[in-house]
Design an enzyme around this catalytic site. Structure first.
Site, PDB file in Angstrom:
ATOM      1  N   GLU A 100     -36.781  14.370 -27.603  1.00  0.00           N
ATOM      2  CA  GLU A 100     -38.207  14.630 -27.746  1.00  0.00           C
ATOM      3  C   GLU A 100     -38.376  16.128 -27.968  1.00  0.00           C
ATOM      4  OE1 GLU A 100     -40.328  13.221 -24.356  1.00  0.00           O
ATOM      5  OE2 GLU A 100     -39.886  11.121 -24.750  1.00  0.00           O
ATOM      6  N   ASP A 131     -49.815  19.008 -19.773  1.00  0.00           N
ATOM      7  CA  ASP A 131     -48.554  19.590 -19.344  1.00  0.00           C
ATOM      8  C   ASP A 131     -48.713  20.437 -18.082  1.00  0.00           C
ATOM      9  OD1 ASP A 131     -47.036  18.584 -21.508  1.00  0.00           O
ATOM     10  OD2 ASP A 131     -47.882  20.135 -22.805  1.00  0.00           O
ATOM     11  N   TYR A 157     -43.230   4.770 -23.112  1.00  0.00           N
ATOM     12  CA  TYR A 157     -42.917   5.857 -22.195  1.00  0.00           C
ATOM     13  C   TYR A 157     -43.762   5.646 -20.950  1.00  0.00           C
ATOM     14  CZ  TYR A 157     -42.141  10.797 -20.779  1.00  0.00           C
ATOM     15  OH  TYR A 157     -41.802  11.948 -20.123  1.00  0.00           O
TER      16      TYR A 157
END
Length: 263
Positions: free
Chosen positions: A49, A60, A175
């Site tokens: 990734e 994030d 994911y």
């Protein structure tokens, strides 16, 4: 069959789980970043990734945010990310690369232009964290038509009502974000994650890869054992942030890969 599909087929035939890594492209600079990227497959990484640096990385944690800022400060652009993938593909035609980031840089470039360049460069999948399924016409469906897998995130808050919507048009793999919150948060517990993975797998034939909070080979093994593989990102980015030599970073990755593959 995409490179991602082929990779999971090979791993199933070998009886192994997938080890996926995330690094920010251009962190701390393009040359160092590319050296790490090129070394990942030999360190045992099955899927890479690759982060697209962006000025407002809302999903994030601080580790990835700072990596993106370092990359931007070093002059990273979308053109340079695509060039890095092209450079990687000169030596490696099999390891899948999933570009991960936010929609704004893609939208600014133009979806059609971006997808054409991504296919030409050798990108296999996209994870775009701020595009919900309701916006599939924006990028997801065009990407699939271009031959690029569109990978979705499921989380502990994705309930049974929402999950089918999340899985619609998803391809490559799912994911699963093992903990609520941002990247680099607390470590997940396999006993807590296993029922959630089973719940997702009951509704899709896609592989389920678990990420967020995995920092050790033992944790990678435990999580990979109850899923189709695991993702490590912040722990590797932290090694880069600490200024570790590329060889040391790749040795750290290799230890994690051994753990995941034992799973």
């Amino acid at each position: 069959m995409t490179r991602i599909d082929a990779t999971f087929a090979r791993l199933r035939a070998e009886g192994r789980k997938a080890f996926v890594t995330y690094i920010m492209c251009g962190d701390p600079d393009l040359e160092t970043s590319l050296e790490v990227i090129k070394g990942l497959p030999a360190a045992g990484v099955d899927i890479i990734e690759l982060g697209m640096p962006f000025t407002d990385p809302m999903a994030d944690g601080s580790t990835i945010q700072l990596a993106g800022q370092r990359a931007l400060d070093a002059g990273m652009t979308m053109d340079k990310v695509l060039d890095a993938v092209r450079e990687f593909r000169r030596e490696n035609s099999t390891t899948p690369i999933v570009m991960m980031g936010y929609y704004n840089p893609i939208y600014s470039r133009g979806v059609d232009r971006f997808l054409a360049e991504a296919v030409e460069a050798g990108i296999d999948g996209l994870i775009v964290v701020d595009l919900p399924p309701e916006e599939d016409a924006e990028l997801c469906i065009p990407a699939q038509k271009a031959g690029i897998n569109f990978i979705r995130l499921a989380t502990p808050t994705t309930d049974d009502k929402r999950l089918p919507k999340v899985l619609t048009n998803t391809s490559g793999f799912v994911y699963y974000v093992s903990i609520t919150g941002i990247t680099g948060a607390a470590a997940p517990q396999a006993a807590d994650v296993a029922p959630e993975v089973a719940r997702i797998k009951a509704q899709t034939d896609l592989p389920v890869i678990v990420g967020f909070g995995i920092t050790t080979p033992e944790a990678a093994q435990d999580i990979a054992a109850i899923a189709d593989g695991c993702v490590v990102g912040s722990a590797i980015v932290s090694q880069i942030a600490a200024g570790k030599p590329v060889g040391d970073v790749l040795a750290f990755v290799a230890d994690l890969a051994e753990g995941a593959h034992r799973g």
